[in-house]
Design an enzyme around this catalytic site. Structure first.
Site, mmCIF file in Angstrom:
data_model
loop_
_atom_site.group_PDB
_atom_site.id
_atom_site.type_symbol
_atom_site.label_atom_id
_atom_site.label_comp_id
_atom_site.label_asym_id
_atom_site.label_seq_id
_atom_site.Cartn_x
_atom_site.Cartn_y
_atom_site.Cartn_z
ATOM 1 C CG ASN A 7 -1.683 1.255 1.418
ATOM 2 O OD1 ASN A 7 -1.761 2.078 0.499
ATOM 3 N ND2 ASN A 7 -2.271 1.437 2.596
ATOM 4 C CE LYS A 9 -0.149 3.331 4.738
ATOM 5 N NZ LYS A 9 -0.134 3.445 6.192
ATOM 6 C CG HIS A 85 -5.886 1.999 4.902
ATOM 7 N ND1 HIS A 85 -5.444 3.023 5.699
ATOM 8 C CD2 HIS A 85 -4.905 1.060 4.885
ATOM 9 C CE1 HIS A 85 -4.235 2.717 6.137
ATOM 10 N NE2 HIS A 85 -3.879 1.537 5.654
ATOM 11 C CD GLU A 87 -3.031 5.682 6.556
ATOM 12 O OE1 GLU A 87 -2.943 5.704 5.311
ATOM 13 O OE2 GLU A 87 -2.187 5.115 7.272
ATOM 14 C CD GLU A 155 -3.828 -2.582 7.115
ATOM 15 O OE1 GLU A 155 -2.679 -2.805 6.746
ATOM 16 O OE2 GLU A 155 -4.434 -1.530 6.848
ATOM 17 N N GLY A 161 2.023 1.998 10.858
ATOM 18 C CA GLY A 161 3.046 3.036 10.751
ATOM 19 C C GLY A 161 3.715 3.370 12.071
ATOM 20 C CB SER A 197 4.463 -2.251 12.135
ATOM 21 O OG SER A 197 4.042 -0.927 12.441
HETATM 22 P P1 PGA Z 1 2.559 0.146 7.669
HETATM 23 O O1 PGA Z 1 1.136 0.420 6.994
HETATM 24 O O2 PGA Z 1 3.074 -1.166 7.094
HETATM 25 O O3 PGA Z 1 3.402 1.317 7.272
HETATM 26 O O4 PGA Z 1 2.320 0.043 9.131
HETATM 27 C C1 PGA Z 1 0.239 -0.640 6.752
HETATM 28 C C2 PGA Z 1 -1.013 -0.110 6.106
HETATM 29 O O5 PGA Z 1 -1.406 1.030 6.398
HETATM 30 O O6 PGA Z 1 -1.643 -0.804 5.286
#
Ligand code: PGA
Length: 235
Positions: A7, A9, A85, A87, A155, A161, A197
């Site tokens: 992803n 982003k 997601h 976000e 998730e 993150g 992560s």
């Molecule tokens: P990350 O993000 O691996 O940077 O924690 C995962 C995601 O948002 O799908």
């Protein structure tokens, strides 16, 4: 075979994607690789790598300035779309109801939605993790879904993150609940990814957890030096 989805982003350019596709094309792996990239890169020639979007409108077409429909995404040749997601739930107010409508649009246009569910830190601390996960799956998956046209991603929102990951036991408990819920919904065998992560050093361990069929990777999917070790960490 595991599913390894990246992803990106709001990161990268077409040039970065072309380089990533080139680097990945040299890999010998049985794993399925999906790169979910910004809308502007969806039509990039990707060879054996599958391309996905990161969001989709809940509407088919019309006066929704700035939105992109599932039909438009499918028109680029992309096959997948991330829906719900963390976000998008946090910044755009997506609810399970919105996510179900968006996922239905994806399915109606031949796209596979990667439907994200997971608890916030507040929900975790309130002991609501299992409730949030189960209602997330039951309320976000459209009724016309089948086991071979949806992917679920667990998730934990507090871990995205943040460099934090749940324990193996917590991941196993969450994934077992999702698998059981999917079976009760007639979707036995739909793949369930873990996300938040994930990196080269923990990917193999996470993917060895029961009912984890792959990973959804954010930050570590942006550079091939970080992403390739995740892909090659499991067969
Ligand atoms: P990350 O993000 O691996 O940077 O924690 C995962 C995601 O948002 O799908």
């Amino acid at each position: 075979m595991k599913i390894i989805a990246g992803n990106w982003k709001m990161n990268g350019t077409k040039e970065n994607l072309i380089k990533m596709i080139h680097d990945l094309s040299e890999l010998s792996t049985e794993n399925k690789i999906i790169l979910c990239v910004p809308f502007t890169m969806l039509d990039t020639d990707s060879g054996k790598i599958s391309i996905g979007a990161q969001d989709v409108s809940q509407h088919a077409h019309g006066a929704y300035t700035g939105e992109v429909s599932a039909k438009m995404i499918a028109d680029t040749g992309a096959k997948y779309v991330i829906v719900g997601h963390s976000e998008c739930r946090q910044y755009h107010g997506d609810t399970n109801d919105t996510v179900r409508k968006k996922s239905a649009q994806a399915l109606a246009n031949g796209l596979t939605p990667i439907i994200c569910v997971g608890e916030t830190m507040d929900e975790k601390q309130a002991g609501k993790t299992m409730e949030i996960i189960e209602s997330g799956v039951r309320e976000s998956v459209p009724t016309d879904a089948s086991a071979d046209n949806i992917i679920i991603a667990y998730e934990p929102r507090w871990a995205i993150g943040a460099g934090l990951t749940p324990t193996r036991e917590e991941i196993a408990t969450a994934h077992t609940l999702i698998a059981k819920t999917l079976t009760e919904m007639g979707l036995d065998g739909a793949p369930v990814l873990y996300g938040a992560s994930v990196k080269g050093s923990n990917a193999a361990d996470i993917m060895s957890v029961t009912n984890v069929n792959g990973v959804l990777v954010g930050g570590a999917s942006l550079k091939s030096d970080d992403f390739i070790p995740i892909i090659t960490s499991v067969k």
